[in-house]
Design a protein around this motif. Structure first.
Motif, mmCIF file in Angstrom:
data_model
loop_
_atom_site.group_PDB
_atom_site.id
_atom_site.type_symbol
_atom_site.label_atom_id
_atom_site.label_comp_id
_atom_site.label_asym_id
_atom_site.label_seq_id
_atom_site.Cartn_x
_atom_site.Cartn_y
_atom_site.Cartn_z
ATOM 1 N N LYS A 27 0.833 -1.202 0.000
ATOM 2 C CA LYS A 27 0.000 0.000 0.000
ATOM 3 C C LYS A 27 0.873 1.260 0.000
ATOM 4 C CE LYS A 27 -4.198 -0.244 1.220
ATOM 5 N NZ LYS A 27 -5.401 -0.008 0.448
ATOM 6 N N ALA A 28 1.987 1.231 0.729
ATOM 7 C CA ALA A 28 2.891 2.386 0.765
ATOM 8 C C ALA A 28 3.554 2.598 -0.593
ATOM 9 C CB ALA A 28 3.947 2.195 1.847
ATOM 10 N N ILE A 29 3.898 1.539 -1.290
ATOM 11 C CA ILE A 29 4.494 1.658 -2.621
ATOM 12 C C ILE A 29 3.492 2.286 -3.589
ATOM 13 C CG2 ILE A 29 5.282 0.306 -4.609
ATOM 14 C CD1 ILE A 29 6.610 -1.602 -2.595
ATOM 15 N N LYS A 30 2.216 1.935 -3.439
ATOM 16 C CA LYS A 30 1.186 2.508 -4.295
ATOM 17 C C LYS A 30 0.907 3.965 -3.967
ATOM 18 C CE LYS A 30 -2.558 0.395 -5.073
ATOM 19 N NZ LYS A 30 -3.819 -0.349 -4.968
ATOM 20 N N GLY A 31 1.429 4.459 -2.827
ATOM 21 C CA GLY A 31 1.250 5.861 -2.482
ATOM 22 C C GLY A 31 0.261 6.106 -1.359
ATOM 23 N N GLU A 32 -0.368 5.070 -0.871
ATOM 24 C CA GLU A 32 -1.333 5.222 0.211
ATOM 25 C C GLU A 32 -0.643 4.867 1.532
ATOM 26 O OE1 GLU A 32 -5.388 3.094 1.780
ATOM 27 O OE2 GLU A 32 -4.945 3.049 -0.339
ATOM 28 N N TYR A 33 -0.191 5.881 2.231
ATOM 29 C CA TYR A 33 0.523 5.641 3.479
ATOM 30 C C TYR A 33 -0.473 5.363 4.596
ATOM 31 C CZ TYR A 33 4.592 7.145 0.985
ATOM 32 O OH TYR A 33 5.594 7.225 0.069
ATOM 33 N N LEU A 34 -0.188 4.358 5.393
ATOM 34 C CA LEU A 34 -1.081 3.935 6.457
ATOM 35 C C LEU A 34 -0.694 4.592 7.772
ATOM 36 C CD1 LEU A 34 -1.138 0.102 5.690
ATOM 37 C CD2 LEU A 34 -2.848 1.786 5.061
ATOM 38 N N SER A 35 -1.693 4.879 8.566
ATOM 39 C CA SER A 35 -1.417 5.386 9.900
ATOM 40 C C SER A 35 -0.884 4.234 10.755
ATOM 41 C CB SER A 35 -2.693 5.955 10.526
ATOM 42 O OG SER A 35 -3.638 4.924 10.740
ATOM 43 N N GLU A 36 -0.341 4.581 11.885
ATOM 44 C CA GLU A 36 0.197 3.549 12.776
ATOM 45 C C GLU A 36 -0.902 2.615 13.254
ATOM 46 O OE1 GLU A 36 3.238 1.546 14.546
ATOM 47 O OE2 GLU A 36 3.406 3.290 13.252
ATOM 48 N N ARG A 37 -2.079 3.161 13.467
ATOM 49 C CA ARG A 37 -3.209 2.345 13.923
ATOM 50 C C ARG A 37 -3.601 1.305 12.875
ATOM 51 N NH1 ARG A 37 -8.160 4.949 16.887
ATOM 52 N NH2 ARG A 37 -6.869 4.353 18.636
ATOM 53 N N LYS A 38 -3.649 1.710 11.599
ATOM 54 C CA LYS A 38 -3.986 0.757 10.539
ATOM 55 C C LYS A 38 -2.882 -0.278 10.366
ATOM 56 C CE LYS A 38 -7.152 3.342 7.651
ATOM 57 N NZ LYS A 38 -7.436 3.813 6.292
ATOM 58 N N HIS A 39 -1.640 0.140 10.503
ATOM 59 C CA HIS A 39 -0.522 -0.787 10.382
ATOM 60 C C HIS A 39 -0.599 -1.854 11.480
ATOM 61 C CE1 HIS A 39 3.273 -1.910 8.670
ATOM 62 N NE2 HIS A 39 3.818 -1.962 9.873
ATOM 63 N N ILE A 40 -0.884 -1.433 12.703
ATOM 64 C CA ILE A 40 -1.037 -2.384 13.804
ATOM 65 C C ILE A 40 -2.274 -3.247 13.581
ATOM 66 C CG2 ILE A 40 -1.544 -2.550 16.279
ATOM 67 C CD1 ILE A 40 0.282 -0.107 16.641
ATOM 68 N N GLY A 41 -3.327 -2.673 13.014
ATOM 69 C CA GLY A 41 -4.535 -3.438 12.713
ATOM 70 C C GLY A 41 -4.279 -4.565 11.738
ATOM 71 N N TYR A 42 -3.480 -4.303 10.702
ATOM 72 C CA TYR A 42 -3.132 -5.366 9.759
ATOM 73 C C TYR A 42 -2.283 -6.440 10.425
ATOM 74 C CZ TYR A 42 -5.018 -2.805 5.790
ATOM 75 O OH TYR A 42 -5.860 -2.174 4.924
ATOM 76 N N SER A 43 -1.419 -6.053 11.336
ATOM 77 C CA SER A 43 -0.621 -7.038 12.070
ATOM 78 C C SER A 43 -1.513 -7.926 12.929
ATOM 79 C CB SER A 43 0.418 -6.348 12.945
ATOM 80 O OG SER A 43 1.331 -5.630 12.158
ATOM 81 N N VAL A 44 -2.464 -7.310 13.605
ATOM 82 C CA VAL A 44 -3.390 -8.076 14.443
ATOM 83 C C VAL A 44 -4.262 -8.985 13.578
ATOM 84 C CG1 VAL A 44 -5.393 -7.839 15.973
ATOM 85 C CG2 VAL A 44 -3.381 -6.411 16.314
#
Length: 63
Positions: A27-44
Motif C-alpha cells: 500500500k505504501a508503494i502505491k502511495g497510500e501511506y497507512l497510519s500507525e493504527r492501521k498498520h497495527i490493525g493489519y498485524s493483528v
C-alpha cells in the motif's frame, strides 16, 4: 486428516506474512501511506488469521 491440518497451518503462516508484512508495504508503494493504527490493525489481523487456522487444524485432528 493430519495433512489437512498441516495445510491449514501452512496457509495461516503464509497469510500472516502477506497480511502483516507485505500488504502494508505494498500500500505504501502505491502511495497510500497507512497510519500507525492501521498498520497495527493489519498485524493483528494477520495474527488472528493464523490463530483461527491453528484452531481449525486442532478441531480437524480431533475428528
Amino acid at each position: 486428516m493430519e495433512i489437512m491440518a498441516a495445510v491449514l497451518v501452512m496457509f495461516g503462516i503464509i497469510a500472516v506474512r502477506v497480511i502483516s508484512f507485505f500488504y502494508p508495504d505494498w500500500k505504501a508503494i502505491k502511495g497510500e501511506y497507512l497510519s500507525e493504527r492501521k498498520h497495527i490493525g493489519y498485524s493483528v489481523l494477520g495474527i488472528g488469521v493464523l490463530l483461527v487456522m491453528f484452531i481449525l487444524s486442532q478441531l480437524i485432528l480431533r475428528i
